[in-house]
Design a protein around this motif. Structure first.
Motif, PDB file in Angstrom:
ATOM      1  N   THR A  35       0.854  -1.178   0.000  1.00 27.63           N
ATOM      2  CA  THR A  35       0.000   0.000   0.000  1.00 27.63           C
ATOM      3  C   THR A  35       0.898   1.238   0.000  1.00 27.63           C
ATOM      4  OG1 THR A  35      -0.097   0.134   2.418  1.00 27.63           O
ATOM      5  CG2 THR A  35      -1.791  -1.208   1.308  1.00 27.63           C
ATOM      6  N   LYS A  36       0.326   2.390  -0.300  1.00 25.54           N
ATOM      7  CA  LYS A  36       1.105   3.619  -0.463  1.00 25.54           C
ATOM      8  C   LYS A  36       1.478   4.287   0.861  1.00 25.54           C
ATOM      9  CE  LYS A  36      -1.298   4.536  -4.781  1.00 25.54           C
ATOM     10  NZ  LYS A  36      -2.095   5.482  -5.559  1.00 25.54           N
ATOM     11  N   GLU A  37       0.859   3.869   1.942  1.00 24.61           N
ATOM     12  CA  GLU A  37       1.060   4.536   3.224  1.00 24.61           C
ATOM     13  C   GLU A  37       2.490   4.359   3.744  1.00 24.61           C
ATOM     14  OE1 GLU A  37      -1.853   2.624   2.677  1.00 24.61           O
ATOM     15  OE2 GLU A  37      -2.796   4.535   2.202  1.00 24.61           O
ATOM     16  N   GLY A  38       3.029   5.447   4.283  1.00 27.90           N
ATOM     17  CA  GLY A  38       4.318   5.389   4.968  1.00 27.90           C
ATOM     18  C   GLY A  38       5.549   5.591   4.097  1.00 27.90           C
ATOM     19  N   PHE A  39       5.387   5.633   2.789  1.00 28.12           N
ATOM     20  CA  PHE A  39       6.562   5.762   1.927  1.00 28.12           C
ATOM     21  C   PHE A  39       7.217   7.137   2.052  1.00 28.12           C
ATOM     22  CE2 PHE A  39       4.998   1.912   0.044  1.00 28.12           C
ATOM     23  CZ  PHE A  39       6.155   1.247  -0.307  1.00 28.12           C
ATOM     24  N   GLY A  40       6.428   8.165   2.337  1.00 27.07           N
ATOM     25  CA  GLY A  40       6.991   9.503   2.496  1.00 27.07           C
ATOM     26  C   GLY A  40       8.008   9.586   3.614  1.00 27.07           C
ATOM     27  N   ASP A  41       7.845   8.737   4.641  1.00 26.74           N
ATOM     28  CA  ASP A  41       8.782   8.719   5.769  1.00 26.74           C
ATOM     29  C   ASP A  41      10.182   8.289   5.336  1.00 26.74           C
ATOM     30  OD1 ASP A  41       6.678   9.420   7.407  1.00 26.74           O
ATOM     31  OD2 ASP A  41       6.267   7.359   8.026  1.00 26.74           O
ATOM     32  N   ASN A  42      10.254   7.550   4.227  1.00 31.47           N
ATOM     33  CA  ASN A  42      11.546   7.029   3.776  1.00 31.47           C
ATOM     34  C   ASN A  42      12.029   7.665   2.470  1.00 31.47           C
ATOM     35  OD1 ASN A  42      12.013   5.105   5.912  1.00 31.47           O
ATOM     36  ND2 ASN A  42      10.222   4.041   5.106  1.00 31.47           N
ATOM     37  N   LEU A  43      11.427   8.777   2.091  1.00 35.83           N
ATOM     38  CA  LEU A  43      11.876   9.513   0.910  1.00 35.83           C
ATOM     39  C   LEU A  43      13.331   9.942   1.107  1.00 35.83           C
ATOM     40  CD1 LEU A  43      11.266  10.976  -1.802  1.00 35.83           C
ATOM     41  CD2 LEU A  43      10.531  12.944  -0.420  1.00 35.83           C
ATOM     42  N   PHE A  44      14.184   9.633   0.125  1.00 33.83           N
ATOM     43  CA  PHE A  44      15.621   9.963   0.185  1.00 33.83           C
ATOM     44  C   PHE A  44      16.253   9.473   1.498  1.00 33.83           C
ATOM     45  CE2 PHE A  44      13.895  13.637  -2.406  1.00 33.83           C
ATOM     46  CZ  PHE A  44      14.308  13.146  -3.633  1.00 33.83           C
ATOM     47  N   GLU A  84       7.072   2.100  -8.888  1.00 34.68           N
ATOM     48  CA  GLU A  84       6.045   3.117  -8.658  1.00 34.68           C
ATOM     49  C   GLU A  84       6.192   3.728  -7.269  1.00 34.68           C
ATOM     50  OE1 GLU A  84       1.292   3.499  -9.654  1.00 34.68           O
ATOM     51  OE2 GLU A  84       2.057   1.566  -8.990  1.00 34.68           O
ATOM     52  N   HIS A  85       6.867   3.010  -6.399  1.00 33.09           N
ATOM     53  CA  HIS A  85       7.045   3.464  -5.022  1.00 33.09           C
ATOM     54  C   HIS A  85       7.760   4.812  -4.946  1.00 33.09           C
ATOM     55  CE1 HIS A  85       6.859  -0.900  -5.288  1.00 33.09           C
ATOM     56  NE2 HIS A  85       6.360  -0.934  -4.070  1.00 33.09           N
ATOM     57  N   ALA A  86       8.572   5.151  -5.960  1.00 29.10           N
ATOM     58  CA  ALA A  86       9.263   6.445  -5.950  1.00 29.10           C
ATOM     59  C   ALA A  86       8.248   7.589  -5.984  1.00 29.10           C
ATOM     60  CB  ALA A  86      10.225   6.541  -7.136  1.00 29.10           C
ATOM     61  N   ALA A  87       7.243   7.462  -6.843  1.00 32.60           N
ATOM     62  CA  ALA A  87       6.185   8.480  -6.891  1.00 32.60           C
ATOM     63  C   ALA A  87       5.380   8.477  -5.595  1.00 32.60           C
ATOM     64  CB  ALA A  87       5.272   8.237  -8.088  1.00 32.60           C
ATOM     65  N   TRP A  88       5.125   7.281  -5.044  1.00 34.79           N
ATOM     66  CA  TRP A  88       4.402   7.193  -3.767  1.00 34.79           C
ATOM     67  C   TRP A  88       5.151   7.933  -2.669  1.00 34.79           C
ATOM     68  CZ3 TRP A  88       3.113   1.238  -3.192  1.00 34.79           C
ATOM     69  CH2 TRP A  88       2.248   0.846  -4.231  1.00 34.79           C
ATOM     70  N   ALA A  89       6.481   7.777  -2.636  1.00 38.54           N
ATOM     71  CA  ALA A  89       7.284   8.396  -1.575  1.00 38.54           C
ATOM     72  C   ALA A  89       7.266   9.919  -1.689  1.00 38.54           C
ATOM     73  CB  ALA A  89       8.718   7.868  -1.629  1.00 38.54           C
ATOM     74  N   ILE A  90       7.404  10.432  -2.908  1.00 45.92           N
ATOM     75  CA  ILE A  90       7.415  11.886  -3.098  1.00 45.92           C
ATOM     76  C   ILE A  90       6.056  12.484  -2.752  1.00 45.92           C
ATOM     77  CG2 ILE A  90       7.702  13.732  -4.804  1.00 45.92           C
ATOM     78  CD1 ILE A  90       9.722  11.817  -6.221  1.00 45.92           C
ATOM     79  N   ALA A  91       4.990  11.863  -3.246  1.00 44.13           N
ATOM     80  CA  ALA A  91       3.639  12.341  -2.933  1.00 44.13           C
ATOM     81  C   ALA A  91       3.334  12.154  -1.447  1.00 44.13           C
ATOM     82  CB  ALA A  91       2.614  11.612  -3.802  1.00 44.13           C
ATOM     83  N   GLY A  92       3.776  11.032  -0.886  1.00 37.79           N
ATOM     84  CA  GLY A  92       3.529  10.754   0.523  1.00 37.79           C
ATOM     85  C   GLY A  92       4.211  11.731   1.459  1.00 37.79           C
TER      86      GLY A  92
END
Length: 196
Positions: A35-44, A84-92
């Motif tokens: 799922t898309k949740e939480g990916f923003g926490d690990n961006l870069f 696709e997770h890269a876009a999820w992380a940036i948006a997240g």
């Protein structure tokens, strides 16, 4: 339905690095989730934190100087694997748009499929934007998706950008591909009936 994207005026976060690939955006070890949740926490993640998980004070996302909903990146952003997770992380993380002079095609499409707008600008416009942000960190950009323009509000310079018409329609109306099909259900049914 996603958040509609029409007009966005925001401060920016500069990342003046070229050839940033999807493994730098979201390292492979974080791809186990479905799922898309939480990916923003690990961006870069590997730039934001050291091996002891201590925030790196030199990385832009750990500084108070730059904030905003627009990421301004160097040339060839999103290269590498097709995750696709890269876009999820940036948006997240909270970004609504990424500005660069060149995006990898798969990353570009993944972004638009997830409500994140990739804006391709000329190398000159990008260089001027980085200069504006260095001189005045509070510099804002205005992205007008219906009119396909981007404006550096510090210099008042505006450029037009290209976007796939179907993806533009989806972003402006807050639709993903399934939402779009459902919105056209009656037309699809009428077409099918006419073929009988």
């Amino acid at each position: 339905m996603k958040e509609k994207f029409t007009l966005l005026t925001s401060a920016c976060v500069p990342l003046p690095l070229e050839n940033v690939d999807t493994d730098q955006i979201i390292p492979a070890r974080f791809l186990k989730a479905t799922t898309k949740e939480g990916f923003g926490d690990n961006l870069f993640r590997d730039w934001r934190y050291d091996k002891e998980d201590t925030p790196n004070p030199d990385f832009v996302l750990n500084q108070d100087t730059y904030k905003g909903r627009i990421l301004v990146a160097g040339k060839n952003f999103g290269s590498g694997s097709s995750r696709e997770h890269a876009a999820w992380a940036i948006a997240g993380y909270g970004f609504r748009a990424v500005v660069s002079s060149f995006f990898a095609d798969i990353f570009k499409n993944n972004s638009m499929n997830n409500g994140l707008l990739p804006v391709v600008v000329s190398p000159g416009f990008l260089a001027e934007l980085f200069a504006s942000l260095e001189k005045k960190p509070a510099t804002t950009l205005t992205i007008d998706l219906p009119n396909q323009t981007i404006t550096n509000n510090e210099t008042h310079r505006t450029e037009s950008f290209e976007i796939n018409p179907y993806k533009k329609n989806c972003l402006v109306n807050g639709l993903d591909d399934i939402d779009y099909l459902l919105a056209n259900k009656s037309k699809i049914e009428a077409y099918e009936k006419a073929q009988l």
